[in-house]
Motif scaffolding. Structure first.
Motif, PDB file in Angstrom:
ATOM      1  N   ALA A  16       2.940  -2.448  -3.626  1.00 39.15           N
ATOM      2  CA  ALA A  16       3.160  -3.731  -4.306  1.00 39.15           C
ATOM      3  C   ALA A  16       4.645  -4.080  -4.327  1.00 39.15           C
ATOM      4  O   ALA A  16       5.024  -5.237  -4.075  1.00 39.15           O
ATOM      5  N   ASP A  17       5.485  -3.084  -4.606  1.00 33.73           N
ATOM      6  CA  ASP A  17       6.931  -3.337  -4.666  1.00 33.73           C
ATOM      7  C   ASP A  17       7.481  -3.715  -3.295  1.00 33.73           C
ATOM      8  O   ASP A  17       8.354  -4.587  -3.181  1.00 33.73           O
ATOM      9  N   LEU A  18       6.956  -3.061  -2.253  1.00 34.03           N
ATOM     10  CA  LEU A  18       7.424  -3.337  -0.891  1.00 34.03           C
ATOM     11  C   LEU A  18       7.045  -4.763  -0.477  1.00 34.03           C
ATOM     12  O   LEU A  18       7.876  -5.497   0.081  1.00 34.03           O
ATOM     13  N   ILE A  19       5.813  -5.134  -0.744  1.00 28.94           N
ATOM     14  CA  ILE A  19       5.378  -6.502  -0.419  1.00 28.94           C
ATOM     15  C   ILE A  19       6.223  -7.521  -1.172  1.00 28.94           C
ATOM     16  O   ILE A  19       6.638  -8.546  -0.622  1.00 28.94           O
ATOM     17  N   GLU A  20       6.498  -7.231  -2.431  1.00 30.81           N
ATOM     18  CA  GLU A  20       7.313  -8.137  -3.247  1.00 30.81           C
ATOM     19  C   GLU A  20       8.686  -8.355  -2.626  1.00 30.81           C
ATOM     20  O   GLU A  20       9.154  -9.496  -2.504  1.00 30.81           O
ATOM     21  N   VAL A  21       9.334  -7.284  -2.197  1.00 29.08           N
ATOM     22  CA  VAL A  21      10.680  -7.384  -1.617  1.00 29.08           C
ATOM     23  C   VAL A  21      10.669  -8.245  -0.358  1.00 29.08           C
ATOM     24  O   VAL A  21      11.505  -9.135  -0.190  1.00 29.08           O
ATOM     25  N   TYR A  22       9.698  -7.988   0.515  1.00 28.79           N
ATOM     26  CA  TYR A  22       9.657  -8.740   1.779  1.00 28.79           C
ATOM     27  C   TYR A  22       9.340 -10.219   1.546  1.00 28.79           C
ATOM     28  O   TYR A  22       9.893 -11.091   2.226  1.00 28.79           O
ATOM     29  N   LEU A  23       8.455 -10.500   0.601  1.00 26.15           N
ATOM     30  CA  LEU A  23       8.136 -11.905   0.314  1.00 26.15           C
ATOM     31  C   LEU A  23       9.301 -12.618  -0.360  1.00 26.15           C
ATOM     32  O   LEU A  23       9.579 -13.787  -0.074  1.00 26.15           O
ATOM     33  N   GLN A  24       9.991 -11.918  -1.247  1.00 27.32           N
ATOM     34  CA  GLN A  24      11.149 -12.521  -1.895  1.00 27.32           C
ATOM     35  C   GLN A  24      12.260 -12.798  -0.886  1.00 27.32           C
ATOM     36  O   GLN A  24      12.994 -13.784  -1.022  1.00 27.32           O
ATOM     37  N   ASN A  25      12.371 -11.948   0.123  1.00 27.04           N
ATOM     38  CA  ASN A  25      13.361 -12.187   1.182  1.00 27.04           C
ATOM     39  C   ASN A  25      13.051 -13.461   1.967  1.00 27.04           C
ATOM     40  O   ASN A  25      13.940 -14.032   2.607  1.00 27.04           O
ATOM     41  N   GLU A  26      11.788 -13.902   1.914  1.00 26.34           N
ATOM     42  CA  GLU A  26      11.380 -15.147   2.572  1.00 26.34           C
ATOM     43  C   GLU A  26      11.342 -16.314   1.580  1.00 26.34           C
ATOM     44  O   GLU A  26      10.778 -17.365   1.865  1.00 26.34           O
ATOM     45  N   ASN A  27      11.932 -16.083   0.411  1.00 26.58           N
ATOM     46  CA  ASN A  27      12.061 -17.115  -0.637  1.00 26.58           C
ATOM     47  C   ASN A  27      10.742 -17.491  -1.301  1.00 26.58           C
ATOM     48  O   ASN A  27      10.611 -18.604  -1.837  1.00 26.58           O
ATOM     49  N   TYR A  28       9.777 -16.592  -1.292  1.00 24.91           N
ATOM     50  CA  TYR A  28       8.568 -16.820  -2.069  1.00 24.91           C
ATOM     51  C   TYR A  28       8.788 -16.346  -3.504  1.00 24.91           C
ATOM     52  O   TYR A  28       9.529 -15.379  -3.745  1.00 24.91           O
ATOM     53  N   GLU A  29       8.132 -17.014  -4.452  1.00 22.02           N
ATOM     54  CA  GLU A  29       8.151 -16.560  -5.841  1.00 22.02           C
ATOM     55  C   GLU A  29       6.955 -15.639  -6.032  1.00 22.02           C
ATOM     56  O   GLU A  29       5.807 -16.063  -5.846  1.00 22.02           O
ATOM     57  N   VAL A  30       7.213 -14.391  -6.384  1.00 18.92           N
ATOM     58  CA  VAL A  30       6.159 -13.376  -6.410  1.00 18.92           C
ATOM     59  C   VAL A  30       5.773 -13.031  -7.849  1.00 18.92           C
ATOM     60  O   VAL A  30       6.631 -12.783  -8.696  1.00 18.92           O
ATOM     61  N   PHE A  31       4.464 -12.993  -8.093  1.00 14.86           N
ATOM     62  CA  PHE A  31       3.911 -12.533  -9.360  1.00 14.86           C
ATOM     63  C   PHE A  31       3.165 -11.239  -9.060  1.00 14.86           C
ATOM     64  O   PHE A  31       2.078 -11.259  -8.483  1.00 14.86           O
ATOM     65  N   LYS A  32       3.765 -10.109  -9.442  1.00 12.14           N
ATOM     66  CA  LYS A  32       3.268  -8.794  -9.032  1.00 12.14           C
ATOM     67  C   LYS A  32       2.617  -8.079 -10.215  1.00 12.14           C
ATOM     68  O   LYS A  32       3.174  -8.031 -11.305  1.00 12.14           O
ATOM     69  N   PHE A  33       1.435  -7.494  -9.952  1.00 11.06           N
ATOM     70  CA  PHE A  33       0.730  -6.751 -10.993  1.00 11.06           C
ATOM     71  C   PHE A  33       0.081  -5.516 -10.375  1.00 11.06           C
ATOM     72  O   PHE A  33      -0.279  -5.508  -9.205  1.00 11.06           O
ATOM     73  N   TYR A  34      -0.078  -4.493 -11.223  1.00  9.39           N
ATOM     74  CA  TYR A  34      -0.677  -3.246 -10.772  1.00  9.39           C
ATOM     75  C   TYR A  34      -2.127  -3.098 -11.238  1.00  9.39           C
ATOM     76  O   TYR A  34      -2.776  -2.099 -10.955  1.00  9.39           O
ATOM     77  N   SER A  35      -2.638  -4.085 -11.970  1.00 11.81           N
ATOM     78  CA  SER A  35      -4.025  -4.043 -12.424  1.00 11.81           C
ATOM     79  C   SER A  35      -4.611  -5.451 -12.399  1.00 11.81           C
ATOM     80  O   SER A  35      -3.882  -6.447 -12.489  1.00 11.81           O
ATOM     81  N   ALA A  36      -5.937  -5.524 -12.285  1.00  9.42           N
ATOM     82  CA  ALA A  36      -6.612  -6.820 -12.214  1.00  9.42           C
ATOM     83  C   ALA A  36      -6.573  -7.546 -13.544  1.00  9.42           C
ATOM     84  O   ALA A  36      -6.497  -8.777 -13.585  1.00  9.42           O
ATOM     85  N   LYS A  37      -6.627  -6.798 -14.656  1.00 10.81           N
ATOM     86  CA  LYS A  37      -6.636  -7.439 -15.970  1.00 10.81           C
ATOM     87  C   LYS A  37      -5.355  -8.237 -16.193  1.00 10.81           C
ATOM     88  O   LYS A  37      -5.389  -9.375 -16.675  1.00 10.81           O
ATOM     89  N   GLU A  38      -4.221  -7.660 -15.821  1.00 11.34           N
ATOM     90  CA  GLU A  38      -2.951  -8.394 -15.942  1.00 11.34           C
ATOM     91  C   GLU A  38      -2.932  -9.600 -15.007  1.00 11.34           C
ATOM     92  O   GLU A  38      -2.445 -10.669 -15.364  1.00 11.34           O
TER      93      GLU A  38
END
Length: 234
Positions: free
Chosen positions: A15-37
């Protein structure tokens, strides 16, 4: 404004790796480690795309995908699976996913898939772009383009008459409030005489509901407030 991407995976490193790469492409990322969140975010945030891991500790990615579609959100969903099994792919696509990526994957592949899905979505959903934003009305799978006089429901075009289009536009612009049949009549036909026995609006609303697969008894969109008028819930 940056596209907003939801990322849900209980493996923190992924999840952290995907977040970094997407943020490098100027996407706003909402990252969570569980479905409930993630569900709380889905309800409160306007998203443009979701990346869901299938194997989550509380609710499966399949269930999360299904809940997104049940809420009439039409943005693209990409499933992440650790299994290269055909049944997982079929299940995800059947529940409303648009694409899938098998682990392990290259982060740049994820970025490429995200870009491709967003390009496709924007092509068929004209509510993007600052220059047309004011001409677009979005609501629970409905996309109305006032400028081009087009309307889509869950990415499928709705063929509406000018009067049906006008009624739907007025109700969407007054979302959350009741609009009487008389007000609808005057907004559409201006100064023409209105009589309470005039059922013109009633007939057009019925046709509109039929085209939207909506019903009086269990309305998803147009709700009748008996003796008052019509409304679309906010």
């Amino acid at each position: 404004m940056s596209d907003r991407v939801l990322v849900v995976d209980d493996e923190h490193e992924i999840a952290d790796l995907i977040e970094v790469y997407l943020q490098n492409e100027n996407y706003e990322v909402f990252k969570f480690y569980s479905a409930k969140e993630a569900l709380a975010c889905i309800k409160a945030t306007e998203l443009d795309l979701a990346i869901l891991d299938i194997m989550l500790p509380d609710i499966s990615g399949f269930t999360l995908c299904q809940k997104i579609r049940e809420r009439q959100y039409t943005y693209p969903i990409i499933m992440l699976t650790a299994k290269d099994e055909e049944i997982d792919k079929i299940t995800g696509l059947t529940l409303g996913a648009d694409d899938y990526i098998t682990k392990p994957f290259r982060p740049l592949e994820v970025v490429a898939r995200v870009k491709a899905q967003l390009r496709r979505y924007k092509k068929y959903n004209p509510g993007y772009g600052e220059d047309v934003e004011k001409d677009i009305i979005l609501h629970s799978g409905l996309v109305m383009n006032i400028k081009t006089h087009e309307c889509f429901l869950n990415e499928e075009p709705l063929t509406l008459t000018p009067t049906e289009f006008s009624i739907l536009r007025i109700l969407l612009e007054h979302k959350g409030n009741v609009v009487s049949a008389e007000d609808l009549f005057h907004k559409i036909w201006r100064d023409e005489y209105y009589s309470k026995s005039n059922n013109t609006i009633t007939v057009h609303v019925r046709h509109l509901r039929e085209k939207m697969n909506d019903t009086v008894e269990n309305p998803k969109y147009i709700k009748t407030i008996w003796g008052v008028g019509y409304k679309i819930e906010s």
